[in-house]
Design a protein around this motif. Structure first.
Motif, short mmCIF file in Angstrom:
data_model
loop_
_atom_site.label_atom_id
_atom_site.label_comp_id
_atom_site.label_asym_id
_atom_site.label_seq_id
_atom_site.Cartn_x
_atom_site.Cartn_y
_atom_site.Cartn_z
N GLN A 54 0.86 -1.18 0.00
CA GLN A 54 0.00 0.00 0.00
C GLN A 54 0.90 1.24 0.00
OE1 GLN A 54 -3.53 -1.08 2.93
NE2 GLN A 54 -1.63 -2.06 3.58
N LEU A 55 0.64 2.16 -0.90
CA LEU A 55 1.43 3.38 -1.04
C LEU A 55 0.56 4.58 -0.70
CD1 LEU A 55 4.00 4.91 -1.92
CD2 LEU A 55 3.17 4.77 -4.28
N ILE A 56 0.97 5.34 0.32
CA ILE A 56 0.20 6.50 0.75
C ILE A 56 1.07 7.75 0.59
CG2 ILE A 56 -1.01 7.60 2.67
CD1 ILE A 56 -1.50 4.83 3.85
N SER A 57 0.55 8.72 -0.14
CA SER A 57 1.30 9.95 -0.42
C SER A 57 0.51 11.17 0.04
CB SER A 57 1.57 10.06 -1.93
OG SER A 57 2.14 11.31 -2.24
N LYS A 58 1.19 12.02 0.80
CA LYS A 58 0.55 13.24 1.30
C LYS A 58 0.20 14.19 0.17
CE LYS A 58 1.09 16.80 4.85
NZ LYS A 58 1.98 17.33 5.94
N SER A 59 1.02 14.20 -0.87
CA SER A 59 0.79 15.08 -2.02
C SER A 59 0.42 14.24 -3.23
CB SER A 59 2.06 15.88 -2.31
OG SER A 59 3.13 15.00 -2.63
#
Length: 355
Positions: free
Chosen positions: A171-176
């Motif tokens: 799972q890849l979570i990016s703030k931007s």
């Protein structure tokens, strides 16, 4: 006998050690201080994560490398610079004098305290291998970040897991927004989707409870290990040494000399060279020859050269399955050929420093 001290053995300093082996400066000695006896090449971490390289292929053994070059190596962590007495104080309690000193120690990543328990440290770089091995086999891996390093690692680990019988996706979570400074967002999103990576943009973790993270948007994800690959942060060394810094990074002039301290140099991620200069290994590699020239020039009382970063730099992102995406300005291409180019560049770089 006067002394040049290299603190850290990053890309730029590897160039200097190699150059010293060919042309040492008369009446000077070269001392290398590093917190690890190995220097890892970050460009090959994604390949290691995918299972394409073994650990030995990703690193330079500094003890024999320095010995062959005629340099002195000490496994030390510098904790303070005393510019007035030209002395480096180390965590071991020892001190090392210098006539010229250069820093190429990279950067670090801040991990929020409430996630430290399930987030392996990845810096200094020698900790990266252990972190990769840990997260590849965890039940529910989560990668945090939206830059090239996070994308590469998510895809590489996903490929390794697929090839080794692990069913739960990365799972890849990016703030931007993903890769916000490039024009490759759509292409990379397609790659992540095709690989089976679960992507969430414009969000970030806020809390952890019983192996479930809750994000600022209220989303919930299973998580047994987190891999933080967010923006670079500085070490406290330069601030605590009362040097001129920008957000903790050592401010350097175009000649790579520290502001107000011409006997101190820096290259790579630990240096603040100017606005808009990305923290990546490309600059450190290209700064190496300039740094070596300037160390000699200051000794010989000659004019120093300036490092002039190019507006466009070739970058190649691993996509998994021996494929990559090459970016140069607004141009790009992806596939097996791009990965072969990346592999050739990385192998050629390491070949210079392998014994």
């Amino acid at each position: 006998m006067r002394t040049i001290v290299l603190v850290g053995a990053g890309h730029a300093h590897l160039h200097i050690i190699r150059a010293w082996s060919r042309e040492p400066i008369p009446n000077w000695r070269l001392v290398v201080l590093s917190s690890s006896s190995y220097q890892y090449y970050s460009g090959m971490f994604s390949g290691y994560a995918e299972g394409l390289y073994n650990e030995k292929e990703t690193r330079v053994p500094l003890v024999p490398f320095c010995r062959i070059a005629g340099a002195l190596f000490y496994e030390e962590t510098v904790t303070k610079i005393d510019a007035a007495t030209q002395t480096l104080n180390c965590a071991s309690g020892k001190s090392y004098p210098y006539d010229l000193v250069s820093f190429d120690i990279g950067s670090r990543i801040d991990i929020p305290r409430n996630f430290e328990e399930i987030s392996p440290q990845i810096k200094p770089a020698d900790k990266m291998i252990e972190a990769i091995e840990s997260i590849r086999t965890t039940e529910h891996p989560v990668v945090i970040g939206g830059g090239a390093a996070a994308v590469e690692m998510a895809l590489s680990i996903q490929e390794w897991r697929k090839n080794n019988g692990y069913s739960n996706p990365v799972q890849l979570i990016s703030k931007s927004a993903l890769l916000s400074e490039t024009n490759a967002q759509h292409s990379v999103r397609d790659e992540l989707r095709a690989a089976g990576v679960h992507l969430k943009e414009q969000d970030s973790p806020s809390s952890l409870h019983e192996s479930v993270i809750t994000t600022e948007s209220g989303n919930m994800y299973p998580c047994t290990s987190m891999f933080w690959l967010t923006g670079a942060s500085s070490f406290s060394l330069f601030d605590e040494s009362d040097l001129v810094t920008e957000e903790g990074f050592l401010v350097v002039t175009p000649t790579l000399q520290a502001a107000e301290q011409p006997l101190i140099f820096a290259a790579g991620d630990c240096a603040h060279f100017g606005e808009g200069i990305a923290k990546n290994g490309v600059h450190a590699v290209k700064q190496g020859p300039i740094l070596w020239y300037n160390l000699q020039a200051i000794i010989l009382n000659q004019k120093l050269r300036e490092y002039e970063p190019k507006s466009n730099q070739l970058s190649i992102l691993s996509l998994g399955n021996c494929r990559a995406l090459a970016l140069y300005g607004k141009k790009s291409f992806k596939g097996k050929l791009a990965w072969k180019l990346k592999n050739r560049i990385d192998q050629n770089f390491m070949r210079k420093y392998r014994l």
